[in-house]
Design an enzyme around this catalytic site. Structure first.
Site, PDB file in Angstrom:
ATOM      1  CD  GLU A   1      58.632 -35.239  28.756  1.00  0.00           C
ATOM      2  OE1 GLU A   1      58.094 -36.192  29.351  1.00  0.00           O
ATOM      3  OE2 GLU A   1      58.877 -35.254  27.530  1.00  0.00           O
TER       4      GLU A   1
ATOM      5  CB  CYS B   1      60.001 -37.034  37.595  1.00  0.00           C
ATOM      6  SG  CYS B   1      61.354 -37.438  36.510  1.00  0.00           S
TER       7      CYS B   1
HETATM    8  P1  NAP Z   1      57.728 -26.743  39.334  1.00  0.00           P
HETATM    9  O1  NAP Z   1      57.571 -26.105  40.651  1.00  0.00           O
HETATM   10  O2  NAP Z   1      56.530 -27.139  38.567  1.00  0.00           O
HETATM   11  O3  NAP Z   1      58.630 -25.744  38.461  1.00  0.00           O
HETATM   12  C1  NAP Z   1      59.121 -26.094  37.185  1.00  0.00           C
HETATM   13  C2  NAP Z   1      59.516 -24.846  36.441  1.00  0.00           C
HETATM   14  O4  NAP Z   1      58.352 -24.080  36.112  1.00  0.00           O
HETATM   15  C3  NAP Z   1      60.430 -23.912  37.221  1.00  0.00           C
HETATM   16  O5  NAP Z   1      61.384 -23.382  36.339  1.00  0.00           O
HETATM   17  C4  NAP Z   1      59.457 -22.853  37.686  1.00  0.00           C
HETATM   18  O6  NAP Z   1      60.080 -21.648  37.995  1.00  0.00           O
HETATM   19  C5  NAP Z   1      58.573 -22.741  36.475  1.00  0.00           C
HETATM   20  N1  NAP Z   1      57.274 -22.088  36.677  1.00  0.00           N
HETATM   21  C6  NAP Z   1      56.525 -22.050  37.797  1.00  0.00           C
HETATM   22  N2  NAP Z   1      55.380 -21.363  37.569  1.00  0.00           N
HETATM   23  C7  NAP Z   1      55.408 -20.965  36.277  1.00  0.00           C
HETATM   24  C8  NAP Z   1      54.522 -20.211  35.447  1.00  0.00           C
HETATM   25  N3  NAP Z   1      53.362 -19.752  35.900  1.00  0.00           N
HETATM   26  N4  NAP Z   1      54.867 -19.997  34.173  1.00  0.00           N
HETATM   27  C9  NAP Z   1      56.036 -20.479  33.688  1.00  0.00           C
HETATM   28  N5  NAP Z   1      56.917 -21.179  34.422  1.00  0.00           N
HETATM   29  C10 NAP Z   1      56.612 -21.425  35.706  1.00  0.00           C
HETATM   30  O7  NAP Z   1      58.629 -28.061  39.466  1.00  0.00           O
HETATM   31  P2  NAP Z   1      59.921 -28.276  40.340  1.00  0.00           P
HETATM   32  O8  NAP Z   1      59.542 -28.213  41.773  1.00  0.00           O
HETATM   33  O9  NAP Z   1      61.021 -27.417  39.871  1.00  0.00           O
HETATM   34  O10 NAP Z   1      60.295 -29.777  39.911  1.00  0.00           O
HETATM   35  C11 NAP Z   1      59.708 -30.893  40.481  1.00  0.00           C
HETATM   36  C12 NAP Z   1      58.593 -31.443  39.620  1.00  0.00           C
HETATM   37  O11 NAP Z   1      59.065 -31.741  38.317  1.00  0.00           O
HETATM   38  C13 NAP Z   1      58.059 -32.777  40.147  1.00  0.00           C
HETATM   39  O12 NAP Z   1      56.667 -32.788  40.033  1.00  0.00           O
HETATM   40  C14 NAP Z   1      58.699 -33.797  39.214  1.00  0.00           C
HETATM   41  O13 NAP Z   1      58.012 -35.007  39.135  1.00  0.00           O
HETATM   42  C15 NAP Z   1      58.685 -33.062  37.929  1.00  0.00           C
HETATM   43  N6  NAP Z   1      59.664 -33.628  37.003  1.00  0.00           N
HETATM   44  C16 NAP Z   1      59.241 -34.354  35.917  1.00  0.00           C
HETATM   45  C17 NAP Z   1      60.142 -34.950  35.066  1.00  0.00           C
HETATM   46  C18 NAP Z   1      59.739 -35.752  33.878  1.00  0.00           C
HETATM   47  O14 NAP Z   1      60.594 -36.014  33.032  1.00  0.00           O
HETATM   48  N7  NAP Z   1      58.499 -36.152  33.738  1.00  0.00           N
HETATM   49  C19 NAP Z   1      61.507 -34.804  35.332  1.00  0.00           C
HETATM   50  C20 NAP Z   1      61.910 -34.058  36.433  1.00  0.00           C
HETATM   51  C21 NAP Z   1      60.984 -33.473  37.259  1.00  0.00           C
HETATM   52  P3  NAP Z   1      60.353 -21.227  39.546  1.00  0.00           P
HETATM   53  O15 NAP Z   1      61.339 -22.192  40.097  1.00  0.00           O
HETATM   54  O16 NAP Z   1      60.886 -19.861  39.417  1.00  0.00           O
HETATM   55  O17 NAP Z   1      59.026 -21.304  40.257  1.00  0.00           O
END
Ligand code: NAP
Ligand code: MG
Length: 527
Positions: free
Chosen positions: A290, A324
């Site tokens: 997602e 998002c």
């Molecule tokens: P993110 O930076 O992509 O991080 C998401 C998760 O992935 C965090 O727990 C992060 O941990 C982890 N992560 C990062 N690198 C990783 C790796 N190499 N291997 C495994 N896990 C890893 O996203 P965010 O900044 O938290 O959230 C914002 C994003 O989420 C936006 O793009 C938003 O649109 C999207 N989102 C989408 C939806 C949907 O339903 N489509 C809903 C909500 C949010 P760390 O924090 O420790 O880096």
């Protein structure tokens, strides 16, 4: 839901809550404040586990405040959690689905009970205003209940199929959906309730064991969700909670052959990397992604402009533009452009920003220094290529001094500018003038994302909008949010194109099935 009142909290009803809700939130907040700075372990196989290194969870509204101290888990902790989940997998898969449903339902009711405490935690660690904080908890519980409802409505996904005509024999066929085994849930900072608890609840009722890895900015909410599940009677090892950097601990989880399926919610870039890395295993495993959004709103010359203005405003700046589903670009037909934009500017200027736990504030801070810097960079870029209509500055005086406060910003940019297609994830929304609706639709669909979309106009135009827009969740003429505010069972949530992988929306009819694979059981006996 909220005690004995008949008020049902959703993102659509949150604008006019009963008074009782405020007093209970304030009581919970006061209690939480007495425990700031406490240390929290990871939870592996039912045990508290501590790492050598720690991470302070600081408030984005006041970075002097340490909310709690969390563990900087390592690769070894990732492996320990998977081992515990594997050891528990057989027992949980063979637990009757009715029992699993009962336990997950109980966890949801524990969340109802703890909603004020958990809602306040969401305000504190994410920066959600109080109604958004409470909403995230209520949504988490409802997502869990919805998965339970679907299991029940489908008799646990055990279905008798046709009896094939085999002369001299009776041939019975059953279709049975069974769990995959060990499920990994990686969640983002912005909905650490719903996007941790929702997938976890579905994975669990389906019969999988789970390892949860929340975002580094938001470990507290996920810890509370894990506590609720354990209190409800989930056996040790069936749900495990680890904290630590995505790049090390998260990556180790992704690279482990012990993971049978993933739900990742987060950014496009990290999601695509996870997708590719997870594909390195010996076979294809289910990968529910997602991802981000760049959600358009189209406004027709026939729209009710006041409704449009309020809906656009709420979706642009709710949770500081860090949804998002945030409404981050608006295409307005030329005859009503000036009037609508003037109204949007007026409403934006009146928005209150500050301590997200305070009742009067609609906007809190952005989540961390990275987002704070991103905002300033985007503002600079916009100033060079377009025009800031309102906002465009960080707030640094007085109570704002120690937090990441960014003024809600409306801007005009040429349609060729890259920011029309880039998910900024801060409180900045661009508005643009179009000559007709077809042009608006062309721009609206010309992005790699396809999450949510909004429309304001006549009903006939709305049907045209539904027919042509490329997005998983679409709304027309909605005052409570142009592109935001989906609720399980009402507006199941998911995206098309670069916004999601499964094509089936969370909190919807076809979601819990994603956590199971089908087995056909053909039993033959002589007639
Ligand atoms: P993110 O930076 O992509 O991080 C998401 C998760 O992935 C965090 O727990 C992060 O941990 C982890 N992560 C990062 N690198 C990783 C790796 N190499 N291997 C495994 N896990 C890893 O996203 P965010 O900044 O938290 O959230 C914002 C994003 O989420 C936006 O793009 C938003 O649109 C999207 N989102 C989408 C939806 C949907 O339903 N489509 C809903 C909500 C949010 P760390 O924090 O420790 O880096
Ligand atoms: Mg992040």
């Amino acid at each position: 839901m909220v005690s004995d009142s008949t008020f049902k909290l959703t993102y659509a009803t949150m604008f006019n809550p009963p008074e009782e809700l405020h007093t209970k939130y304030e009581e919970a907040l006061a209690k939480l404040k007495t425990g700031f700075g406490k240390e929290y372990g990871m939870i592996i196989n039912g045990e508290e586990v501590f790492a050598e290194e720690k991470v302070e969870n600081r408030s984005p509204a006041d970075t002097d405040v340490v909310l709690g101290v969390f563990q900087k888990g390592t690769v070894q902790h990732a492996h320990a959690a998977l081992k515990a989940a594997r050891a528990a997998a057989r027992g949980w898969a063979h637990t009757p689905w009715q029992e699993r449903v009962a336990i997950v339902r109980k966890a949801a009711s524990i969340m109802d009970r703890r909603i004020f405490e958990m809602g306040a935690v969401l305000s504190l660690e994410v920066g959600k205003n109080r109604m958004e904080g409470l909403g995230d908890v209520a949504e988490t519980a409802d997502l869990m209940r919805y998965a339970c409802d679907r299991m029940e409505a489908n008799n646990g996904f055990v279905a008798e199929m046709g009896r094939d005509p085999l002369t001299g024999y009776v041939s019975t066929n059953y279709s049975v959906l069974k769990p995959y085994g060990v499920w990994l849930v990686i969640s983002p900072f912005n909905f650490p309730g719903a996007l941790t608890g929702g997938p976890t609840g579905s994975a669990l009722v389906a019969g999988n064991t789970v390892v949860i890895k929340p975002a580094t900015d938001t470990p507290w909410t996920a810890r509370l969700i894990t506590e609720c599940l354990l209190e409800a009677g989930i056996p040790a090892g069936v749900v495990n909670y680890v904290t630590g950097p995505g790049s090390t601990l998260g990556q180790a989880l992704i690279e482990s052959p012990e993971v049978d399926g993933i739900t990742f919610t987060g950014s496009y870039d990290v999601g695509m990397k996870i997708f590719r890395d997870f594909a390195q295993g010996p076979w294809v495993r289910p990968t529910i992604l997602e991802l981000g959004g760049k959600n358009p709103t189209i406004v027709s010359r026939n729209a009710d402009l006041e409704t449009a203005a309020i809906g656009i405003l709420r979706s642009a700046f709710g949770l500081q533009g860090q949804k998002c589903s945030a409404g981050s670009r608006v295409y307005i037909e030329e005859p009503v452009y000036d009037r609508l934009v003037a109204r949007l500017v007026e409403l934006t200027k009146a928005l209150k920003i500050g301590d997200p736990t305070a009742r009067e504030n609609f906007l809190g801070p952005v989540v961390n220094k990275g987002s704070y810097r991103d905002y300033q960079g985007f503002v600079q870029e916009i100033k060079e290529a377009g025009k800031i209509l309102t906002g465009g500055e960080v707030l640094t005086e007085g109570d704002y001094a120690r937090g990441y406060f960014c003024a809600p910003t409306l801007a005009e940019l040429p349609f060729t500018h890259r920011l029309w297609k880039h998910e900024m994830f801060v409180p900045i929304t661009t508005v643009g003038k179009v000559s007709d609706l077809e042009t608006a639709m062309k721009y609206a669909n010309d992005v790699d994302y396809g999450l949510t979309a909004g429309f304001y106009g006549t009903e006939e135009e709305a049907r045209w909008f539904f027919d042509n827009i490329e997005a998983g969740v679409t709304y027309a003429n909605r005052p409570n949010g142009a592109t935001t505010g989906a609720w399980p069972g009402f507006q199941p949530f998911g995206g098309w194109k670069g916004s999601g992988s499964s094509g089936k929306n969370g909190g919807g009819l076809y979601y819990v099935q994603l956590y199971m694979h089908e087995q056909i059981q053909n039993l033959v006996r002589r007639a």
